[in-house]
Design a protein around this motif. Sequence first.
Motif, short mmCIF file in Angstrom:
data_model
loop_
_atom_site.label_atom_id
_atom_site.label_comp_id
_atom_site.label_asym_id
_atom_site.label_seq_id
_atom_site.Cartn_x
_atom_site.Cartn_y
_atom_site.Cartn_z
N ALA A 35 0.84 -1.21 0.00
CA ALA A 35 0.00 0.00 0.00
C ALA A 35 0.87 1.26 0.00
N ALA A 36 1.99 1.22 0.72
CA ALA A 36 2.89 2.37 0.75
C ALA A 36 3.51 2.63 -0.62
N GLN A 37 3.90 1.56 -1.32
CA GLN A 37 4.44 1.72 -2.66
C GLN A 37 3.39 2.29 -3.61
N LEU A 38 2.16 1.80 -3.48
CA LEU A 38 1.07 2.28 -4.34
C LEU A 38 0.78 3.75 -4.05
N ASP A 39 0.77 4.13 -2.78
CA ASP A 39 0.50 5.52 -2.41
C ASP A 39 1.58 6.48 -2.92
N ALA A 40 2.81 5.99 -3.05
CA ALA A 40 3.92 6.85 -3.50
C ALA A 40 3.82 7.20 -4.98
N GLY A 44 -1.12 11.44 -12.64
CA GLY A 44 -0.84 12.67 -13.37
C GLY A 44 0.63 12.95 -13.58
N THR A 45 1.52 12.33 -12.80
CA THR A 45 2.96 12.58 -12.96
C THR A 45 3.77 11.30 -13.18
N THR A 46 3.37 10.19 -12.56
CA THR A 46 4.11 8.93 -12.70
C THR A 46 3.92 8.40 -14.12
N ARG A 47 5.00 7.90 -14.71
CA ARG A 47 4.96 7.40 -16.08
C ARG A 47 5.15 5.87 -16.10
N GLN A 48 4.84 5.28 -17.25
CA GLN A 48 4.99 3.84 -17.41
C GLN A 48 6.41 3.38 -17.10
N ASP A 49 7.39 4.12 -17.57
CA ASP A 49 8.79 3.74 -17.33
C ASP A 49 9.13 3.73 -15.84
N ASP A 50 8.52 4.62 -15.07
CA ASP A 50 8.75 4.65 -13.62
C ASP A 50 8.24 3.36 -12.98
N ILE A 51 7.05 2.95 -13.37
CA ILE A 51 6.45 1.74 -12.79
C ILE A 51 7.19 0.50 -13.26
N ARG A 52 7.53 0.44 -14.54
CA ARG A 52 8.28 -0.70 -15.06
C ARG A 52 9.64 -0.80 -14.39
N GLY A 53 10.28 0.34 -14.13
CA GLY A 53 11.58 0.33 -13.47
C GLY A 53 11.50 -0.14 -12.03
N GLN A 54 10.39 0.16 -11.35
CA GLN A 54 10.24 -0.23 -9.95
C GLN A 54 9.74 -1.66 -9.76
N PHE A 90 -2.86 -0.55 -12.89
CA PHE A 90 -2.47 0.80 -13.27
C PHE A 90 -3.07 1.11 -14.64
N GLU A 91 -3.64 2.31 -14.79
CA GLU A 91 -4.19 2.75 -16.06
C GLU A 91 -3.40 3.96 -16.54
#
Length: 121
Positions: A35-40, A44-54, A90-91
Amino acid sequence: MRAITLALFLAAPLALSATDAQAFGAHVTGVHITAAQLDALQVGTTRQDDIRGQFGTPARREQVGDTQIWYYDYVKIPPFGKNIQESTVFEFNAKGVLVAKSKTNAVGKTGNPLLDAANGK
């Protein structure tokens, strides 16, 4: 002296498992997103590359119009206690920016025939 050495040798696996008793012997598949990772992650600002990297590549993807949907499934079946099944969704819009995020307590097909059969899928 031999008896003490043998006792320590036999007790070592139990001591190690006590540090992570919840995961000991558990069957785990997928990516666990807390939940903490999801909340971070900011809509509107997080991109696909950010999520794929994490979290790595998603287990499933769907395209609905201009919206791309990514699913990260997680299943943990411990030898004792309650099973955990969840999916983090994630959408993204056409520009690859996060527009929605959610977590469910059930997953679709996992790709594992035994788990899918146990879950009635």
